[in-house]
Design an enzyme around this catalytic site. Structure first.
Site, mmCIF file in Angstrom:
data_model
loop_
_atom_site.group_PDB
_atom_site.id
_atom_site.type_symbol
_atom_site.label_atom_id
_atom_site.label_comp_id
_atom_site.label_asym_id
_atom_site.label_seq_id
_atom_site.Cartn_x
_atom_site.Cartn_y
_atom_site.Cartn_z
ATOM 1 C CD GLU A 1 54.356 -12.278 -7.217
ATOM 2 O OE1 GLU A 1 54.772 -11.251 -7.780
ATOM 3 O OE2 GLU A 1 53.560 -12.235 -6.258
ATOM 4 C CE LYS B 1 52.807 -8.543 -9.690
ATOM 5 N NZ LYS B 1 53.479 -8.769 -8.393
ATOM 6 C CB CYS C 1 50.587 -10.945 -6.835
ATOM 7 S SG CYS C 1 50.438 -10.554 -5.063
ATOM 8 C CB SER D 1 49.726 -11.317 -0.609
ATOM 9 O OG SER D 1 49.095 -10.234 0.019
ATOM 10 C CE LYS E 1 47.580 -7.731 1.618
ATOM 11 N NZ LYS E 1 49.051 -7.696 1.539
ATOM 12 N N GLY F 1 67.860 -13.138 26.826
ATOM 13 C CA GLY F 1 67.888 -12.678 28.201
ATOM 14 C C GLY F 1 66.475 -12.653 28.759
ATOM 15 C CG LEU F 2 63.149 -15.236 31.177
ATOM 16 C CD1 LEU F 2 62.193 -14.892 30.045
ATOM 17 C CD2 LEU F 2 63.009 -16.704 31.554
ATOM 18 N N GLY G 1 62.401 -11.222 33.527
ATOM 19 C CA GLY G 1 61.284 -11.185 34.453
ATOM 20 C C GLY G 1 60.223 -10.197 34.017
ATOM 21 C CG ASP H 1 58.595 -6.118 26.159
ATOM 22 O OD1 ASP H 1 57.485 -6.166 25.603
ATOM 23 O OD2 ASP H 1 59.055 -5.077 26.662
ATOM 24 C CB SER H 2 62.358 -11.218 28.229
ATOM 25 O OG SER H 2 61.968 -11.113 29.584
ATOM 26 C CD GLU I 1 60.791 -1.849 25.244
ATOM 27 O OE1 GLU I 1 60.439 -2.135 26.409
ATOM 28 O OE2 GLU I 1 61.499 -2.587 24.539
#
Length: 550
Positions: free
Chosen positions: A45, A113, A149, A174, A180, A289-290, A292, A295-296, A405
């Site tokens: 599409e 469409k 679609c 899509s 999905k 930024g790592l 420790g 998440d990072s 968060e």
């Protein structure tokens, strides 16, 4: 036996690069003709303009550029091959979402469409007029119907093709979220059975801003059974064969690629979303930024898998509250993944800011170790350093916050929220843990990509002595369960409490979500993986008088 070979061109266009997308289409048709002896090639599409073009569709030059691209395609197309491709088109004074059929240098048919979605991430009624006619194209004795679609997610207009076509071609974009693909196959299978007609579902692959497209194009026979399955998360050309052995056209069984499920598919979405955002934006790579923390750590793993270690830079920025364990784990992960890594202590910068602000702060007293002012200063110093490194090296800052968060505002504006893209933006914290464990299990040599104690230790922002996330938030399983109900299911406070959650916890979480819309509006874009991500799917006023209990 007669046969018609149709190739589903599962490709990744660049939004706005109309001429470039036309060239990509021409090259794909040539390849399909050589490699698969294609009689028909079908693209997704709106392929010529890319999806989602948003207000580019309102540009005055749009029609002229699309017309030029279509003329280019007509002049270069492989003779005898029927090409079906999506594009926007101005017809009279109205703009339509179109599927055009091209053969031997001539555009022979066009379908508009009919079902225009206007929910979730979709806003098609803002741009397009509604089509009102079916379109059947005959090619080599086969009747082909065209659909786009959303048209197949409703009983109409597909029902109009019953008994009139031998194969229905559906052009799709899509956006992916968890579950999905199963939804698509279930709905399209129902439609194939209802009209007793094979359906080829041709789907885009790649990423565009916050949206990701998984590809996974497929074809179903007239009984709704899956006969052809293209791979997910990669470009390619997937052929399907329509055969007639004397009793009418039937879809023959073909290749069926394995489709990733659950955590694997979710991780692929993050990788593709980040890779395509960086590639299409033209950045040389990313810096993050790592800390420790988990998440990072997961963000770094995704970045390396998406871009390669040589295009990723990690920075540990310790302060007096940073645990030695955090420094060691960050360095170990960076070495293990082979990325450039450095330590930039922030103590001098924080102390300099304290000194500059000292006189202004004097009437209030100096900021204490537990004061959010000092915590925010630390985060903002780190954000400044990351932006400086990014500017100097032509990189993009990858911010590392998660959905939990961002929901409750557990992040610092212009600090840890600094960045051009957030790969975990639509992942709850509990999903982060699951994905981290899954990624560790994939390493062939047995060495964990993310240190086990990073996953096991109690989460902390390490902005104050002995600080833990649980000091100010419910435990993450409880928090995420409340957030899912409030954000994605739109349950009221009272309805959530009625499910057995403590009223005090629900009231606190709901209040935090409501009051932090201003932060979310200023956050970086990120990969959408749920049915309701922050942004275009969840639009709330920043300032309002709605009471949380209402």
């Amino acid at each position: 036996m007669r046969q018609l070979i149709t190739v589903m061109a599962q490709c990744d266009p660049l939004v706005g690069d109309i001429e470039g997308n036309a060239v990509r289409a021409v090259e794909a048709v040539r390849e399909a003709s050589i490699e698969h002896h294609a009689d028909v090639v079908v693209f997704p599409e709106l392929f010529l303009v890319g999806y989602s073009p948003e207000d580019l569709l309102l540009r005055e030059a749009l029609e002229a550029r699309v017309s030029k691209a279509r003329a280019l395609m007509a002049s270069r197309m492989v003779p005898g091959v029927l090409v079906v491709i999506g594009y926007p088109g101005l017809r009279g004074s109205r703009l339509y979402n179109l599927a055009g059929a091209l053969r031997d240098g001539e555009w022979i048919a066009e379908y508009a469409k009919q079902a225009l979605p206007n929910y979730g991430v979709f806003d098609e009624r803002r741009y397009f007029a509604t089509g009102d006619a079916l379109c059947v194209v005959e090619h080599q004795g086969v009747r082909l119907g065209l659909s786009i679609c959303e048209d197949l997610w409703l009983a109409e207009p597909a029902a109009g093709y019953a008994g009139r076509v031998d194969l229905l071609l559906s052009l799709n974009c899509s956006p992916w979220h968890l579950g999905k693909l199963d939804e698509r196959i279930e709905v399209i299978s129902e439609r194939a059975r209802a009209i007793s007609t094979p359906i080829a579902y041709v789907h885009q692959v790649g990423g565009q801003d916050d949206l990701v497209f998984d590809g996974a194009s497929f074809a179903l026979d007239r009984d709704g059974r899956l006969q052809v399955q293209a791979p997910a998360w990669e470009e390619g050309l997937m052929p399907l064969r329509l055969v007639d052995e004397g009793s009418g056209w039937q879809l023959a069984p073909g290749e069926r690629a394995r489709i990733a499920q659950d955590e694997e598919s979710l991780y692929c979405a993050l990788v593709v979303g980040l890779r395509e955002y960086v590639r299409k934006s033209g950045f040389a790579g990313v810096v993050l930024g790592l800390s420790g923390g988990i998440d990072s750590a997961l963000s770094l793993a995704v970045a390396v898998d998406a871009l390669g270690a040589e295009r990723v830079r990690a920075v540990m920025m310790p302060y007096r509250y940073t645990a030695d364990m955090s420094r060691d784990d960050a360095a170990t992960q960076a070495r293990g993944l082979g990325v450039a890594f450095e330590e930039l202590p922030i103590g001098a910068a924080v102390e300099a800011l304290d000194a500059i602000l000292g006189e202004s702060f004097a009437p209030l007293g100096p900021p204490s170790a537990q004061d959010v002012t000092e915590q925010n200063l630390q985060a903002r110093v780190r954000g400044t350093l990351l932006m400086a490194l990014a500017n100097r090296r032509g990189l993009m800052v990858l911010t590392t916050g998660n959905k939990s968060e961002m929901a409750v505002g557990y992040a610092t504006l212009y600090g840890d929220m600094v960045g051009g893209y957030s790969v975990l933006k639509d992942l709850y914290k509990t999903q982060v843990y699951r994905l981290a464990r899954w990624r560790n299990a994939q390493d062939e040599n047995g060495a964990p990509v993310i240190q086990p104690r990073v996953i096991e230790r109690a989460p902390s922002a390490e902005l104050a002595e002995g600080q833990l996330d649980s000091d100010s938030l419910p435990d993450y399983p409880t928090l995420d369960a409340i957030l899912v109900r409030y954000i994605e299911q739109d349950q009221s406070l009272e309805a959530i409490v009625a499910e057995g959650f403590e009223r005090e916890a629900v009231e606190r979480v709901v209040a935090l979500v409501d009051r932090n819309e201003f932060k979310r509006r200023q956050s970086a874009p990120g990969v959408r993986v749920s049915k309701r991500a922050f942004g275009r799917e969840r639009r709330y006023p920043i300032v309002n008088g709605w009471k949380p209990g209402d």
